[in-house]
Design an enzyme around this catalytic site. Structure first.
Site, PDB file in Angstrom:
ATOM      1  N   ARG A  97      11.809  -5.225   4.321  1.00 54.66           N
ATOM      2  CA  ARG A  97      11.272  -3.863   4.260  1.00 54.66           C
ATOM      3  C   ARG A  97      12.140  -2.893   5.046  1.00 54.66           C
ATOM      4  NH1 ARG A  97       5.120  -2.104   5.008  1.00 54.66           N
ATOM      5  NH2 ARG A  97       5.194  -2.847   7.152  1.00 54.66           N
ATOM      6  N   ARG A 117      -9.681   0.833   8.605  1.00 56.34           N
ATOM      7  CA  ARG A 117      -9.229  -0.516   8.924  1.00 56.34           C
ATOM      8  C   ARG A 117     -10.286  -1.292   9.700  1.00 56.34           C
ATOM      9  NH1 ARG A 117      -3.335   0.650   8.724  1.00 56.34           N
ATOM     10  NH2 ARG A 117      -2.134  -1.234   9.042  1.00 56.34           N
ATOM     11  N   LYS A 122       0.827  -1.209   0.000  1.00 56.48           N
ATOM     12  CA  LYS A 122       0.000   0.000   0.000  1.00 56.48           C
ATOM     13  C   LYS A 122       0.869   1.269   0.000  1.00 56.48           C
ATOM     14  CE  LYS A 122      -2.181  -0.915   3.872  1.00 56.48           C
ATOM     15  NZ  LYS A 122      -1.558  -2.174   4.294  1.00 56.48           N
ATOM     16  N   ARG A 150      11.145  -1.255  10.733  1.00 60.82           N
ATOM     17  CA  ARG A 150      10.049  -0.955  11.656  1.00 60.82           C
ATOM     18  C   ARG A 150      10.009  -1.960  12.797  1.00 60.82           C
ATOM     19  NH1 ARG A 150       4.644   0.217   8.233  1.00 60.82           N
ATOM     20  NH2 ARG A 150       3.768  -0.876  10.030  1.00 60.82           N
ATOM     21  N   ARG A 182      -0.348  -8.988  13.069  1.00 63.30           N
ATOM     22  CA  ARG A 182      -0.960  -7.951  12.220  1.00 63.30           C
ATOM     23  C   ARG A 182      -1.777  -8.576  11.093  1.00 63.30           C
ATOM     24  NH1 ARG A 182       4.066  -4.866  10.594  1.00 63.30           N
ATOM     25  NH2 ARG A 182       2.681  -3.488   9.446  1.00 63.30           N
TER      26      ARG A 182
HETATM   27  P1  AMP Z   1       0.718   0.727   8.882  1.00 62.17           P
HETATM   28  O1  AMP Z   1       1.881   1.635   8.753  1.00 62.17           O
HETATM   29  O2  AMP Z   1      -0.436   1.140   7.996  1.00 62.17           O
HETATM   30  O3  AMP Z   1       1.074  -0.730   8.718  1.00 62.17           O
HETATM   31  O4  AMP Z   1       0.170   0.891  10.387  1.00 62.17           O
HETATM   32  C1  AMP Z   1       0.997   0.578  11.479  1.00 62.17           C
HETATM   33  C2  AMP Z   1       0.177   0.533  12.756  1.00 62.17           C
HETATM   34  O5  AMP Z   1      -0.466   1.777  12.966  1.00 62.17           O
HETATM   35  C3  AMP Z   1      -0.950  -0.486  12.779  1.00 62.17           C
HETATM   36  O6  AMP Z   1      -0.494  -1.781  13.125  1.00 62.17           O
HETATM   37  C4  AMP Z   1      -1.854   0.127  13.846  1.00 62.17           C
HETATM   38  O7  AMP Z   1      -1.318  -0.080  15.140  1.00 62.17           O
HETATM   39  C5  AMP Z   1      -1.747   1.600  13.548  1.00 62.17           C
HETATM   40  N1  AMP Z   1      -2.759   2.064  12.560  1.00 62.17           N
HETATM   41  C6  AMP Z   1      -2.498   2.631  11.354  1.00 62.17           C
HETATM   42  N2  AMP Z   1      -3.642   2.934  10.716  1.00 62.17           N
HETATM   43  C7  AMP Z   1      -4.650   2.544  11.540  1.00 62.17           C
HETATM   44  C8  AMP Z   1      -6.069   2.571  11.445  1.00 62.17           C
HETATM   45  N3  AMP Z   1      -6.693   3.063  10.370  1.00 62.17           N
HETATM   46  N4  AMP Z   1      -6.781   2.078  12.483  1.00 62.17           N
HETATM   47  C9  AMP Z   1      -6.175   1.581  13.587  1.00 62.17           C
HETATM   48  N5  AMP Z   1      -4.855   1.510  13.736  1.00 62.17           N
HETATM   49  C10 AMP Z   1      -4.072   1.988  12.727  1.00 62.17           C
END
Ligand code: AMP
Length: 212
Positions: A123, A88, A13, A156, A167
Protein backbone atom coordinates in the site's frame (compact mmCIF):
# COMPACT_ATOMS: atom_id res chain seq x y z
CA UNK A 1 -27.46 9.09 0.02
CA UNK A 2 -25.44 8.57 3.20
CA UNK A 3 -23.16 5.53 3.17
CA UNK A 4 -20.85 3.87 5.66
CA UNK A 5 -17.89 1.79 4.52
CA UNK A 6 -17.03 -0.84 7.09
CA UNK A 7 -14.15 -3.30 6.93
CA UNK A 8 -10.80 -4.33 8.32
CA UNK A 9 -7.69 -2.23 7.62
CA UNK A 10 -6.61 -2.96 4.06
CA UNK A 11 -10.03 -4.24 2.97
CA UNK A 12 -10.19 -1.52 0.31
CA UNK A 13 -12.46 1.05 1.96
CA UNK A 14 -10.35 4.02 0.87
CA UNK A 15 -10.05 2.80 -2.72
CA UNK A 16 -13.79 2.17 -3.03
CA UNK A 17 -14.55 5.51 -1.34
CA UNK A 18 -12.51 7.29 -4.03
CA UNK A 19 -14.44 5.52 -6.82
CA UNK A 20 -17.85 6.04 -5.20
CA UNK A 21 -17.25 9.72 -4.56
CA UNK A 22 -16.82 10.26 -8.32
CA UNK A 23 -19.63 7.89 -9.32
CA UNK A 24 -22.20 9.28 -6.86
CA UNK A 25 -20.93 12.90 -6.74
CA UNK A 26 -20.89 13.00 -2.95
CA UNK A 27 -17.83 13.60 -0.74
CA UNK A 28 -15.89 10.82 0.95
CA UNK A 29 -15.13 11.53 4.60
CA UNK A 30 -12.17 9.53 5.81
CA UNK A 31 -11.54 9.99 9.51
CA UNK A 32 -8.11 8.38 9.05
CA UNK A 33 -7.17 10.95 6.38
CA UNK A 34 -8.47 13.82 8.49
CA UNK A 35 -6.41 12.68 11.48
CA UNK A 36 -3.26 12.12 9.36
CA UNK A 37 -3.67 15.64 7.96
CA UNK A 38 -4.01 17.03 11.50
CA UNK A 39 -0.79 15.22 12.48
CA UNK A 40 1.04 16.53 9.41
CA UNK A 41 -0.04 20.09 10.32
CA UNK A 42 1.11 19.61 13.91
CA UNK A 43 -2.25 20.93 15.17
CA UNK A 44 -3.55 20.31 18.72
CA UNK A 45 -5.77 17.58 17.32
CA UNK A 46 -2.80 16.00 15.55
CA UNK A 47 -0.73 15.95 18.74
CA UNK A 48 -3.63 14.50 20.71
CA UNK A 49 -4.16 11.54 18.34
CA UNK A 50 -0.55 10.72 17.35
CA UNK A 51 0.06 8.08 20.01
CA UNK A 52 -3.13 6.16 19.15
CA UNK A 53 -2.54 6.32 15.40
CA UNK A 54 1.11 5.29 15.60
CA UNK A 55 0.31 2.19 17.64
CA UNK A 56 -2.77 1.31 15.56
CA UNK A 57 -5.26 1.79 18.41
CA UNK A 58 -8.52 3.66 18.16
CA UNK A 59 -8.69 7.38 18.86
CA UNK A 60 -11.23 8.21 21.65
CA UNK A 61 -14.83 8.33 20.47
CA UNK A 62 -15.46 11.95 21.54
CA UNK A 63 -12.59 13.19 19.34
CA UNK A 64 -13.96 11.32 16.31
CA UNK A 65 -17.54 12.44 16.91
CA UNK A 66 -16.52 16.09 17.08
CA UNK A 67 -14.61 16.05 13.78
CA UNK A 68 -17.31 14.06 11.97
CA UNK A 69 -20.18 16.23 13.27
CA UNK A 70 -18.33 19.34 12.08
CA UNK A 71 -17.52 17.82 8.68
CA UNK A 72 -21.04 16.52 7.84
CA UNK A 73 -22.48 19.95 8.65
CA UNK A 74 -20.55 21.47 5.74
CA UNK A 75 -22.37 22.56 2.58
CA UNK A 76 -20.93 19.87 0.26
CA UNK A 77 -22.57 17.17 2.42
CA UNK A 78 -26.18 18.26 1.86
CA UNK A 79 -26.79 15.63 -0.84
CA UNK A 80 -25.04 12.86 1.08
CA UNK A 81 -21.60 11.54 1.91
CA UNK A 82 -19.54 8.40 2.33
CA UNK A 83 -18.15 7.71 5.80
CA UNK A 84 -14.89 5.80 5.33
CA UNK A 85 -13.62 4.31 8.58
CA UNK A 86 -16.32 5.72 10.85
CA UNK A 87 -18.09 4.44 12.96
CA UNK A 88 -15.57 1.99 14.39
CA UNK A 89 -17.17 1.37 17.80
CA UNK A 90 -20.71 0.81 19.05
CA UNK A 91 -20.78 4.18 20.89
CA UNK A 92 -19.81 5.92 17.62
CA UNK A 93 -22.68 4.20 15.76
CA UNK A 94 -25.12 5.01 18.55
CA UNK A 95 -23.98 8.63 18.55
CA UNK A 96 -24.74 8.93 14.82
CA UNK A 97 -28.27 7.68 15.54
CA UNK A 98 -28.80 9.92 18.53
CA UNK A 99 -27.66 12.94 16.51
CA UNK A 100 -30.19 11.98 13.80
CA UNK A 101 -27.49 11.35 11.22
CA UNK A 102 -29.44 9.15 8.83
CA UNK A 103 -27.58 6.24 7.20
CA UNK A 104 -28.98 4.51 4.08
CA UNK A 105 -26.55 1.64 3.53
CA UNK A 106 -23.64 0.13 5.43
CA UNK A 107 -21.23 -1.66 3.12
CA UNK A 108 -19.02 -4.20 4.83
CA UNK A 109 -16.04 -5.06 2.61
CA UNK A 110 -14.77 -8.45 3.72
CA UNK A 111 -11.26 -9.78 3.11
CA UNK A 112 -9.56 -12.81 4.66
CA UNK A 113 -7.13 -11.78 7.42
CA UNK A 114 -4.40 -13.83 5.75
CA UNK A 115 -4.57 -11.62 2.65
CA UNK A 116 -4.53 -8.35 4.53
CA UNK A 117 -0.90 -8.37 5.58
CA UNK A 118 0.20 -9.03 2.01
CA UNK A 119 -1.90 -6.18 0.76
CA UNK A 120 -0.59 -3.75 3.36
CA UNK A 121 3.04 -4.16 2.38
CA UNK A 122 2.16 -2.89 -1.12
CA UNK A 123 0.00 0.00 0.00
CA UNK A 124 1.09 3.57 -0.80
CA UNK A 125 -0.82 6.71 0.10
CA UNK A 126 -0.57 10.29 -1.11
CA UNK A 127 1.16 12.49 1.46
CA UNK A 128 -1.11 15.40 0.49
CA UNK A 129 -4.61 14.27 -0.56
CA UNK A 130 -4.62 10.81 1.06
CA UNK A 131 -5.44 8.91 -2.18
CA UNK A 132 -4.67 5.24 -1.84
CA UNK A 133 -2.67 2.98 -4.21
CA UNK A 134 -1.21 -0.50 -4.29
CA UNK A 135 2.06 -1.23 -6.09
CA UNK A 136 0.54 -4.24 -7.91
CA UNK A 137 -3.27 -4.15 -7.64
CA UNK A 138 -3.72 -0.40 -8.14
CA UNK A 139 -0.45 1.31 -9.18
CA UNK A 140 -0.21 5.06 -9.85
CA UNK A 141 0.51 6.11 -13.47
CA UNK A 142 3.99 7.35 -12.49
CA UNK A 143 5.81 5.44 -9.77
CA UNK A 144 5.71 7.18 -6.40
CA UNK A 145 3.52 10.06 -7.63
CA UNK A 146 -0.18 10.65 -6.92
CA UNK A 147 -2.36 10.60 -10.08
CA UNK A 148 -4.72 13.15 -8.56
CA UNK A 149 -2.49 15.87 -7.12
CA UNK A 150 1.05 14.89 -8.25
CA UNK A 151 2.37 14.85 -4.69
CA UNK A 152 4.69 12.10 -3.52
CA UNK A 153 3.39 8.79 -2.24
CA UNK A 154 4.45 7.36 1.10
CA UNK A 155 4.15 4.24 3.21
CA UNK A 156 1.90 4.74 6.21
CA UNK A 157 3.68 4.45 9.53
CA UNK A 158 0.95 2.10 10.81
CA UNK A 159 1.29 -0.31 7.86
CA UNK A 160 4.17 -2.27 9.43
CA UNK A 161 3.38 -5.99 9.99
CA UNK A 162 3.17 -5.72 13.81
CA UNK A 163 0.92 -2.68 13.75
CA UNK A 164 -1.26 -4.23 11.04
CA UNK A 165 -1.73 -7.32 13.23
CA UNK A 166 -2.75 -5.07 16.13
CA UNK A 167 -5.15 -3.10 13.91
CA UNK A 168 -6.76 -6.36 12.75
CA UNK A 169 -7.23 -7.38 16.37
CA UNK A 170 -8.80 -4.01 17.16
CA UNK A 171 -11.12 -4.46 14.17
CA UNK A 172 -12.30 -7.88 15.33
CA UNK A 173 -12.69 -6.79 18.95
CA UNK A 174 -14.28 -3.37 18.57
CA UNK A 175 -15.60 -2.79 15.07
CA UNK A 176 -16.91 -6.08 13.72
CA UNK A 177 -19.81 -5.92 16.20
CA UNK A 178 -21.22 -3.10 14.06
CA UNK A 179 -22.18 -5.66 11.41
CA UNK A 180 -24.84 -7.04 13.77
CA UNK A 181 -25.90 -3.56 14.77
CA UNK A 182 -26.60 -2.56 11.16
CA UNK A 183 -27.92 -5.99 10.09
CA UNK A 184 -30.66 -5.65 12.71
CA UNK A 185 -31.97 -2.49 11.05
CA UNK A 186 -31.68 -3.98 7.55
CA UNK A 187 -28.89 -1.66 6.37
CA UNK A 188 -25.96 -4.07 6.10
CA UNK A 189 -24.67 -5.00 2.61
CA UNK A 190 -21.83 -7.51 2.56
CA UNK A 191 -19.29 -7.29 -0.28
CA UNK A 192 -16.51 -9.79 -0.98
CA UNK A 193 -13.34 -7.71 -0.94
CA UNK A 194 -11.12 -10.56 -2.15
CA UNK A 195 -12.18 -9.84 -5.75
CA UNK A 196 -10.76 -7.16 -8.08
CA UNK A 197 -11.31 -3.46 -7.29
CA UNK A 198 -13.60 -3.15 -10.35
CA UNK A 199 -15.71 -6.20 -9.46
CA UNK A 200 -16.07 -5.14 -5.83
CA UNK A 201 -17.09 -1.67 -7.01
CA UNK A 202 -19.75 -3.12 -9.34
CA UNK A 203 -21.16 -5.20 -6.50
CA UNK A 204 -21.30 -2.18 -4.19
CA UNK A 205 -23.21 -0.13 -6.77
CA UNK A 206 -25.65 -3.02 -7.26
CA UNK A 207 -26.07 -3.48 -3.50
CA UNK A 208 -27.03 0.17 -2.96
CA UNK A 209 -29.20 0.28 -6.08
CA UNK A 210 -27.12 3.02 -7.74
CA UNK A 211 -27.24 3.51 -11.50
CA UNK A 212 -24.08 5.17 -12.85
P1 AMP B 1 -7.65 4.38 8.72
O1 AMP B 1 -6.99 5.35 7.82
O2 AMP B 1 -9.16 4.38 8.55
O3 AMP B 1 -7.06 3.00 8.65
O4 AMP B 1 -7.41 4.91 10.22
C1 AMP B 1 -6.10 5.03 10.72
C2 AMP B 1 -6.14 5.25 12.22
O5 AMP B 1 -6.89 6.41 12.52
C3 AMP B 1 -6.80 4.15 13.04
O6 AMP B 1 -5.91 3.07 13.30
C4 AMP B 1 -7.18 4.93 14.29
O7 AMP B 1 -6.04 5.17 15.10
C5 AMP B 1 -7.62 6.25 13.73
N1 AMP B 1 -9.06 6.28 13.39
C6 AMP B 1 -9.59 6.51 12.16
N2 AMP B 1 -10.93 6.47 12.20
C7 AMP B 1 -11.26 6.21 13.50
C8 AMP B 1 -12.49 6.03 14.19
N3 AMP B 1 -13.67 6.11 13.56
N4 AMP B 1 -12.44 5.78 15.51
C9 AMP B 1 -11.27 5.70 16.18
N5 AMP B 1 -10.08 5.84 15.59
C10 AMP B 1 -10.05 6.10 14.25
Amino acid sequence: MNLILLGAPGAGKGTQAELLTKQLSIPAISTGNMLREAMANGSDLGQKVKKFMDEGSLVPDDVILDIVAERVAQADCTDGYILDGMPRTLPQAEALDSRNIKIDHVISIEVDDALIENRMTGRRVCSKCGASYHVIANPPKAEGICDQCQSSLMIRKDDTPDTVRHRLQVYHQQTEVLKDYYAKCGKLRIIDGNQSIEDANRKILEAIGAKV
